[in-house]
Design a protein around this motif. Structure first.
Motif, PDB file in Angstrom:
ATOM      1  N   ASN A  21       9.554  -2.807   7.347  1.00  0.00           N
ATOM      2  CA  ASN A  21       8.281  -2.114   7.105  1.00  0.00           C
ATOM      3  C   ASN A  21       8.146  -0.827   7.915  1.00  0.00           C
ATOM      4  O   ASN A  21       7.075  -0.255   7.996  1.00  0.00           O
ATOM      5  N   PHE A  22       9.249  -0.408   8.491  1.00  0.00           N
ATOM      6  CA  PHE A  22       9.197   0.772   9.344  1.00  0.00           C
ATOM      7  C   PHE A  22       8.717   2.017   8.595  1.00  0.00           C
ATOM      8  O   PHE A  22       7.785   2.699   9.013  1.00  0.00           O
ATOM      9  N   LEU A  23       9.339   2.280   7.438  1.00  0.00           N
ATOM     10  CA  LEU A  23       8.975   3.480   6.676  1.00  0.00           C
ATOM     11  C   LEU A  23       7.515   3.438   6.247  1.00  0.00           C
ATOM     12  O   LEU A  23       6.794   4.419   6.347  1.00  0.00           O
ATOM     13  N   ALA A  24       7.106   2.252   5.759  1.00  0.00           N
ATOM     14  CA  ALA A  24       5.732   2.098   5.294  1.00  0.00           C
ATOM     15  C   ALA A  24       4.751   2.362   6.435  1.00  0.00           C
ATOM     16  O   ALA A  24       3.770   3.093   6.269  1.00  0.00           O
ATOM     17  N   SER A  25       5.028   1.804   7.612  1.00  0.00           N
ATOM     18  CA  SER A  25       4.119   1.988   8.746  1.00  0.00           C
ATOM     19  C   SER A  25       4.033   3.456   9.134  1.00  0.00           C
ATOM     20  O   SER A  25       2.950   3.989   9.316  1.00  0.00           O
ATOM     21  N   MET A  26       5.212   4.080   9.252  1.00  0.00           N
ATOM     22  CA  MET A  26       5.222   5.485   9.665  1.00  0.00           C
ATOM     23  C   MET A  26       4.450   6.349   8.676  1.00  0.00           C
ATOM     24  O   MET A  26       3.685   7.221   9.044  1.00  0.00           O
ATOM     25  N   LEU A  59       0.833  -1.200   0.000  1.00  0.00           N
ATOM     26  CA  LEU A  59       0.000   0.000   0.000  1.00  0.00           C
ATOM     27  C   LEU A  59       0.874   1.260   0.000  1.00  0.00           C
ATOM     28  O   LEU A  59       0.594   2.242  -0.679  1.00  0.00           O
ATOM     29  N   TYR A  60       1.935   1.180   0.758  1.00  0.00           N
ATOM     30  CA  TYR A  60       2.888   2.305   0.828  1.00  0.00           C
ATOM     31  C   TYR A  60       3.492   2.579  -0.548  1.00  0.00           C
ATOM     32  O   TYR A  60       3.537   3.721  -1.020  1.00  0.00           O
ATOM     33  N   ILE A  61       3.913   1.501  -1.224  1.00  0.00           N
ATOM     34  CA  ILE A  61       4.498   1.661  -2.562  1.00  0.00           C
ATOM     35  C   ILE A  61       3.457   2.251  -3.518  1.00  0.00           C
ATOM     36  O   ILE A  61       3.747   3.132  -4.319  1.00  0.00           O
ATOM     37  N   LEU A  66      -0.111   0.151  13.699  1.00  0.00           N
ATOM     38  CA  LEU A  66      -1.138  -0.240  12.745  1.00  0.00           C
ATOM     39  C   LEU A  66      -1.677  -1.606  13.148  1.00  0.00           C
ATOM     40  O   LEU A  66      -0.938  -2.469  13.616  1.00  0.00           O
ATOM     41  N   PHE A  67      -2.964  -1.780  12.965  1.00  0.00           N
ATOM     42  CA  PHE A  67      -3.608  -3.054  13.241  1.00  0.00           C
ATOM     43  C   PHE A  67      -4.367  -3.496  11.997  1.00  0.00           C
ATOM     44  O   PHE A  67      -4.901  -2.666  11.270  1.00  0.00           O
ATOM     45  N   ILE A  68      -4.394  -4.802  11.770  1.00  0.00           N
ATOM     46  CA  ILE A  68      -5.350  -5.356  10.812  1.00  0.00           C
ATOM     47  C   ILE A  68      -6.386  -6.014  11.699  1.00  0.00           C
ATOM     48  O   ILE A  68      -6.088  -6.997  12.391  1.00  0.00           O
ATOM     49  N   ASP A  69      -7.571  -5.451  11.736  1.00  0.00           N
ATOM     50  CA  ASP A  69      -8.577  -5.816  12.745  1.00  0.00           C
ATOM     51  C   ASP A  69      -7.923  -5.781  14.116  1.00  0.00           C
ATOM     52  O   ASP A  69      -7.377  -4.764  14.494  1.00  0.00           O
ATOM     53  N   GLU A  70      -7.930  -6.919  14.820  1.00  0.00           N
ATOM     54  CA  GLU A  70      -7.363  -6.842  16.176  1.00  0.00           C
ATOM     55  C   GLU A  70      -5.890  -7.255  16.237  1.00  0.00           C
ATOM     56  O   GLU A  70      -5.297  -7.301  17.307  1.00  0.00           O
ATOM     57  N   VAL A  71      -5.302  -7.532  15.096  1.00  0.00           N
ATOM     58  CA  VAL A  71      -3.917  -7.995  15.099  1.00  0.00           C
ATOM     59  C   VAL A  71      -2.945  -6.826  14.861  1.00  0.00           C
ATOM     60  O   VAL A  71      -3.028  -6.130  13.849  1.00  0.00           O
ATOM     61  N   LYS A  72      -2.064  -6.646  15.819  1.00  0.00           N
ATOM     62  CA  LYS A  72      -1.105  -5.553  15.701  1.00  0.00           C
ATOM     63  C   LYS A  72      -0.015  -5.925  14.700  1.00  0.00           C
ATOM     64  O   LYS A  72       0.513  -7.033  14.724  1.00  0.00           O
TER      65      LYS A  72
END
Ligand SMILES: [Fe+2]
Ligand SMILES: [Fe+2]
Length: 471
Positions: free
Chosen positions: A81-86, A21-23, A68-74
């Motif tokens: 994936n640090f840059l993408a998450s930030m 998604l980041y890309i 970031l969470f996907i539903d209840e999973v952190k």
């Protein structure tokens, strides 16, 4: 609660999804939406969306505090994936978006329209959320919906709280089981080992979800029985290193078990010797130095371990050998220390140096212990693994008491995962500039322009119990 496998799978697909998604966002920022350059990145995102939709009609990507969470999973943040998450956290927050829900039958075209609405939202407007939602409606985007940042934070606090609670329970239970097993009488019983295996597996699972909590628990020094506390800490620190090396869950458990029993050879030694407050005599040292080989003997007698036993035996034998074989026992033929052996010897030394055990009344504060160990890089320790270890615990490890330029005191609660920001951890403020104790905020020094670290302090001199911030 969903089972572990489900959580692990979601976590790893989630990571790929976030990266893709980041890309896609980055590509969309450069190219027009009709540009063919976008096609392959859109395809990737759709592929991961389908994987995440395999079991449900919809799933949500949520921002909760800094995660970031996907539903209840952190989704665990690591170097990849640090840059993408930030990026996603920041961009979602800027638009007042707390969650994005993706539903089945989402088409490539609709996803493209969503991306367009997202990047063209005017961020200067205070109504950017409304603007965004209007755009989605006018573009007929119905299979992706957005929600505001809202009270869900509270709900998720429970999830985080639960994980922390679980981490604590598992930590103390493992200490109890370790002490039970290392009682030589019970060693012959394979049920105890099985119990330990299960607990180590649980530690690995918690580690994959909430690493900093377990690392924080290793700063607890409340136990009189140093050996058991130490064994569990060495296991946790080794697992954390294994994680950085990309080990899978099974390998992490094997490493954790081997590390947990690294000092099993001490079980036969008298307690008076283990807890001796003064320096050892030459004879006592000789006895102490036998524990790696005694461990091997003990482990050879254990039943029900099969292939796992080999690794445990290696770790027991090797953990004081040193990288350059300058340690003990002395070898007749030189050989390379195994990877597990090299990992545990780093974790072992660090925990021993920082623990206030009976014969080590003046332990090192964490960052000083690291500098001490760095001097032995290439001799006692594998230099690359030592670097990885420093990355795990941070230059200022969790639990370090820090003096800030603002004259406030803070305790490190989390190391910064970005290598270039390793000297800027996340801290909890515990005093104001005048030195009054406060229940202060948790701040990220890499985001906090005004505050910087002056130096680390010895928490014992200030009579501050740093571990209480992890309880
Ligand atoms: Fe040892
Ligand atoms: Fe040890």
């Amino acid at each position: 609660m969903k089972d572990r496998l489900f959580v692990e799978k979601r976590g790893s697909i989630g990571k790929d999804f976030i990266n893709s998604l980041y890309i896609l966002f980055k590509t969309a920022l450069i190219h027009d939406l009709k540009n063919v350059a976008l096609n392959s990145t859109v395809d990737k995102v759709i592929e991961f969306i389908h994987l995440l939709l395999a079991e449900d009609e919809s799933f949500s990507l949520k921002v909760v505090q800094e995660h970031l969470f996907i539903d209840e999973v952190k989704i665990k943040v690591d170097i990849e994936n640090f840059l993408a998450s930030m990026f996603l956290i920041e961009e979602m927050k800027k638009r007042g978006v707390g969650s994005i829900t993706f539903s089945t039958h989402l088409s490539i075209d609709e996803l493209k329209r969503f991306i367009y609405a997202f990047i063209s939202t005017d961020l200067k407007s205070p109504q950017s959320f409304e603007e965004f939602i209007n755009k989605l409606t006018s573009l007929a985007v119905t299979r992706i919906t957005i929600d505001r940042v809202k009270e869900e934070v509270e709900n998720f606090d429970h999830v985080l709280e639960d994980t922390r609670e679980m981490a604590k329970k598992i930590y103390f239970k493992t200490i109890a089981v370790a002490s039970e097993i290392m009682d030589s009488e019970k060693l012959k019983n394979s049920a105890g080992i099985k119990k330990a295996k299960r607990l180590v597996q649980s530690m690995v699972d918690v580690m994959l979800q909430e690493e900093s909590t377990l690392l924080g628990l290793t700063t607890l020094r409340a136990y009189d029985e140093y050996t058991y506390n130490h064994s569990v800490n060495v296991s946790i620190l080794s697992i954390a290193m294994g994680q950085r090396l990309g080990y899978h869950r099974r390998e992490l458990s094997e490493l954790g078990i081997a590390a947990l029993f690294h000092d099993i050879g001490k079980t036969g030694l008298p307690l008076e010797l283990l807890n001796k407050p003064t320096e050892f005599t030459a004879e006592e040292w000789e006895l102490m130095r036998k524990h790696p080989v005694n461990g091997v003997k003990t482990l050879l007698k254990l039943k029900g371990l099969q292939e796992q036993a080999i690794r445990m035996i290696m770790v027991s034998f090797e953990h004081h050998l040193n990288y350059d074989l300058s340690g003990y026992p002395k070898l007749a033929t030189p050989r390379r220390v195994s990877l597990f052996g090299r990992i545990t010897s780093i974790a072992d030394c660090y925990d021993a140096l920082t623990s206030a055990r009976i014969y080590n009344r003046n332990p090192f504060i964490p960052d000083k212990a690291l500098s001490f160990m760095v001097k032995k890089s290439n001799t006692a320790f594998d230099p690359i693994l030592l670097k990885i270890f420093i990355n795990v615990v941070g230059i200022y490890p969790v639990g370090t008491l820090l003096l800030l330029n603002t004259r406030e005191l803070g305790v490190v609660t989390k190391a910064n995962p970005t290598p270039t920001n390793i000297h800027k951890p996340r801290i909890k403020l515990i005093t104001d500039p005048e030195g009054n104790e406060i229940d202060g905020n948790v701040i990220d020094l890499s985001e906090n322009q005004g505050r910087s670290i002056v130096r680390s302090l010895d928490h014992r001199k200030y009579e501050i119990n740093v571990s209480k911030y992890f309880q």
